[in-house]
Design a protein around this motif. Structure first.
Motif, mmCIF file in Angstrom:
data_model
loop_
_atom_site.group_PDB
_atom_site.id
_atom_site.type_symbol
_atom_site.label_atom_id
_atom_site.label_comp_id
_atom_site.label_asym_id
_atom_site.label_seq_id
_atom_site.Cartn_x
_atom_site.Cartn_y
_atom_site.Cartn_z
ATOM 1 N N ASN A 86 0.861 -1.179 0.000
ATOM 2 C CA ASN A 86 0.000 0.000 0.000
ATOM 3 C C ASN A 86 0.893 1.223 0.000
ATOM 4 N N ALA A 87 1.266 1.692 -1.196
ATOM 5 C CA ALA A 87 2.254 2.761 -1.322
ATOM 6 C C ALA A 87 1.799 4.063 -0.666
ATOM 7 N N GLU A 88 0.474 4.257 -0.500
ATOM 8 C CA GLU A 88 -0.007 5.489 0.112
ATOM 9 C C GLU A 88 0.165 5.467 1.634
ATOM 10 N N ASN A 89 0.406 4.292 2.195
ATOM 11 C CA ASN A 89 0.515 4.178 3.650
ATOM 12 C C ASN A 89 1.930 4.464 4.128
ATOM 13 N N TRP A 90 2.928 3.982 3.400
ATOM 14 C CA TRP A 90 4.333 4.189 3.781
ATOM 15 C C TRP A 90 5.214 4.184 2.547
ATOM 16 N N ASN A 91 6.110 5.149 2.447
ATOM 17 C CA ASN A 91 7.115 5.132 1.390
ATOM 18 C C ASN A 91 8.313 5.961 1.825
ATOM 19 N N THR A 92 9.457 5.624 1.271
ATOM 20 C CA THR A 92 10.680 6.348 1.589
ATOM 21 C C THR A 92 11.492 6.557 0.320
ATOM 22 N N LYS A 93 12.181 7.682 0.251
ATOM 23 C CA LYS A 93 13.019 8.036 -0.895
ATOM 24 C C LYS A 93 14.396 8.431 -0.364
ATOM 25 N N GLY A 94 15.424 8.251 -1.206
ATOM 26 C CA GLY A 94 16.754 8.638 -0.795
ATOM 27 C C GLY A 94 17.626 9.034 -1.966
ATOM 28 N N ILE A 95 18.625 9.869 -1.693
ATOM 29 C CA ILE A 95 19.629 10.240 -2.681
ATOM 30 C C ILE A 95 20.971 10.265 -1.970
ATOM 31 N N TYR A 96 22.031 9.821 -2.659
ATOM 32 C CA TYR A 96 23.291 9.650 -1.949
ATOM 33 C C TYR A 96 24.490 9.793 -2.885
ATOM 34 N N LEU A 97 25.664 10.023 -2.282
ATOM 35 C CA LEU A 97 26.961 9.971 -2.938
ATOM 36 C C LEU A 97 27.698 8.749 -2.412
ATOM 37 N N PHE A 98 28.461 8.074 -3.268
ATOM 38 C CA PHE A 98 29.119 6.847 -2.812
ATOM 39 C C PHE A 98 30.553 6.752 -3.303
ATOM 40 N N VAL A 99 31.323 5.933 -2.594
ATOM 41 C CA VAL A 99 32.651 5.536 -3.025
ATOM 42 C C VAL A 99 32.747 4.024 -2.887
ATOM 43 N N SER A 100 33.319 3.350 -3.871
ATOM 44 C CA SER A 100 33.457 1.901 -3.828
ATOM 45 C C SER A 100 34.765 1.520 -4.514
ATOM 46 N N THR A 101 35.067 0.230 -4.520
ATOM 47 C CA THR A 101 36.270 -0.237 -5.204
ATOM 48 C C THR A 101 35.993 -1.550 -5.932
ATOM 49 N N ASN A 102 36.637 -1.722 -7.070
ATOM 50 C CA ASN A 102 36.577 -2.979 -7.824
ATOM 51 C C ASN A 102 37.897 -3.745 -7.737
ATOM 52 N N SER A 103 38.711 -3.395 -6.749
ATOM 53 C CA SER A 103 40.064 -3.962 -6.644
ATOM 54 C C SER A 103 40.085 -5.395 -6.140
ATOM 55 N N GLY A 119 20.693 11.508 2.104
ATOM 56 C CA GLY A 119 19.488 11.838 2.846
ATOM 57 C C GLY A 119 18.373 10.847 2.569
ATOM 58 N N GLN A 120 17.565 10.573 3.593
ATOM 59 C CA GLN A 120 16.421 9.669 3.455
ATOM 60 C C GLN A 120 15.167 10.391 3.920
ATOM 61 N N PHE A 121 14.108 10.291 3.104
ATOM 62 C CA PHE A 121 12.873 11.025 3.352
ATOM 63 C C PHE A 121 11.704 10.029 3.392
ATOM 64 N N THR A 122 11.035 9.951 4.532
ATOM 65 C CA THR A 122 9.990 8.951 4.748
ATOM 66 C C THR A 122 8.651 9.615 5.033
ATOM 67 N N LYS A 123 7.594 9.063 4.441
ATOM 68 C CA LYS A 123 6.224 9.470 4.767
ATOM 69 C C LYS A 123 5.453 8.245 5.247
ATOM 70 N N PHE A 124 4.690 8.426 6.299
ATOM 71 C CA PHE A 124 3.954 7.314 6.890
ATOM 72 C C PHE A 124 2.610 7.817 7.396
ATOM 73 N N ASP A 125 1.519 7.203 6.919
ATOM 74 C CA ASP A 125 0.167 7.560 7.340
ATOM 75 C C ASP A 125 -0.326 6.571 8.383
ATOM 76 N N ILE A 126 -0.656 7.076 9.561
ATOM 77 C CA ILE A 126 -1.232 6.243 10.619
ATOM 78 C C ILE A 126 -2.752 6.231 10.421
#
Length: 217
Positions: A86-103, A119-126
């Motif tokens: 039920n996407a209208e009841n709870w959902n969260t979105k995020g955007i980020y920067l990352f560092v990783s390695t393939n070594s 950052g993480q942004f959450t909405k939740f309907d009780i």
């Protein structure tokens, strides 16, 4: 609005990766989808004390990221989104920067550690059930729903398994844990409320991954 922005950003990342492959740039594009656990212990305690439905413990998560492969590490950005059935009841979105390695690799596979900040942004309907009253009551003094939002800075530690073929790599599986860096308020949308509960949210996730990357020689 956020759903549209995430979709447009995903399309842009995909287009950029496709163009980069044609130009032989050492870029890596990845899509991932799977399940994640959700934790909001302080809010959940209040919900249980008031005989309300618990905070959703499990969600379906998707994401996309684009990175530039240097010789020993990869830098990039990504987005993620999660919801319940039920996407209208709870959902969260995020955007980020990352560092990783393939070594870390052999001739066939790459084991790629990844750390990200964002950052993480959450909405939740009780939702409140079994209420009675007139229609005017629910337009004025009563409510069958309380809409909450929660914003947090998060750190994400993950590991990605990739298949290696020459100077190309293909992501297969991703597992990780994302956690809030501090306790932040659950705010009631459109209202000024005191004594707000705070949570340091956490998400463990396991996802299949798709994409392609060109390794830096």
């Amino acid at each position: 609005m956020r759903k549209t922005s995430l979709l447009l950003l995903t399309v842009l990342l995909s287009f950029s990766a496709s163009y980069a492959q044609k130009m032989n740039w050492p870029l890596e594009f990845q899509l991932h989808a799977g399940l994640q656990t959700n934790s909001a212990p302080n809010l959940n305690t209040l919900l249980k004390e008031n005989n309300l439905k618990a905070y959703p413990a499990l969600g379906f998560a998707v994401g996309a990221q684009l990175g530039y492969n240097f010789k020993y590490f990869t830098l990039g950005t990504g987005i993620n989104s999660a919801s319940t059935y039920n996407a209208e009841n709870w959902n969260t979105k995020g955007i980020y920067l990352f560092v990783s390695t393939n070594s870390i690799h052999n001739d066939k596979f790459i084991f790629s550690p990844l750390i990200s900040f964002g950052g993480q942004f959450t909405k939740f309907d009780i939702l409140k059930e079994n209420l009675t009253g007139t229609f005017d009551d629910f337009l004025t003094s009563k409510s069958n729903k309380t809409a909450l939002e929660h914003t947090a800075d998060v750190l994400d530690i993950a590991f990605v398994l990739k298949k290696k073929k020459g100077n190309l790599c293909f992501p297969l599986f991703r597992i990780g844990y994302r956690f809030g860096l501090d306790n932040t308020d659950w705010k009631v949308i459109g209202a000024t409320v005191s004594n707000l509960p705070q949570d340091k949210t956490g998400n463990f996730y396991a996802q299949v991954a798709f994409g392609i990357g060109r390794l830096k020689k």
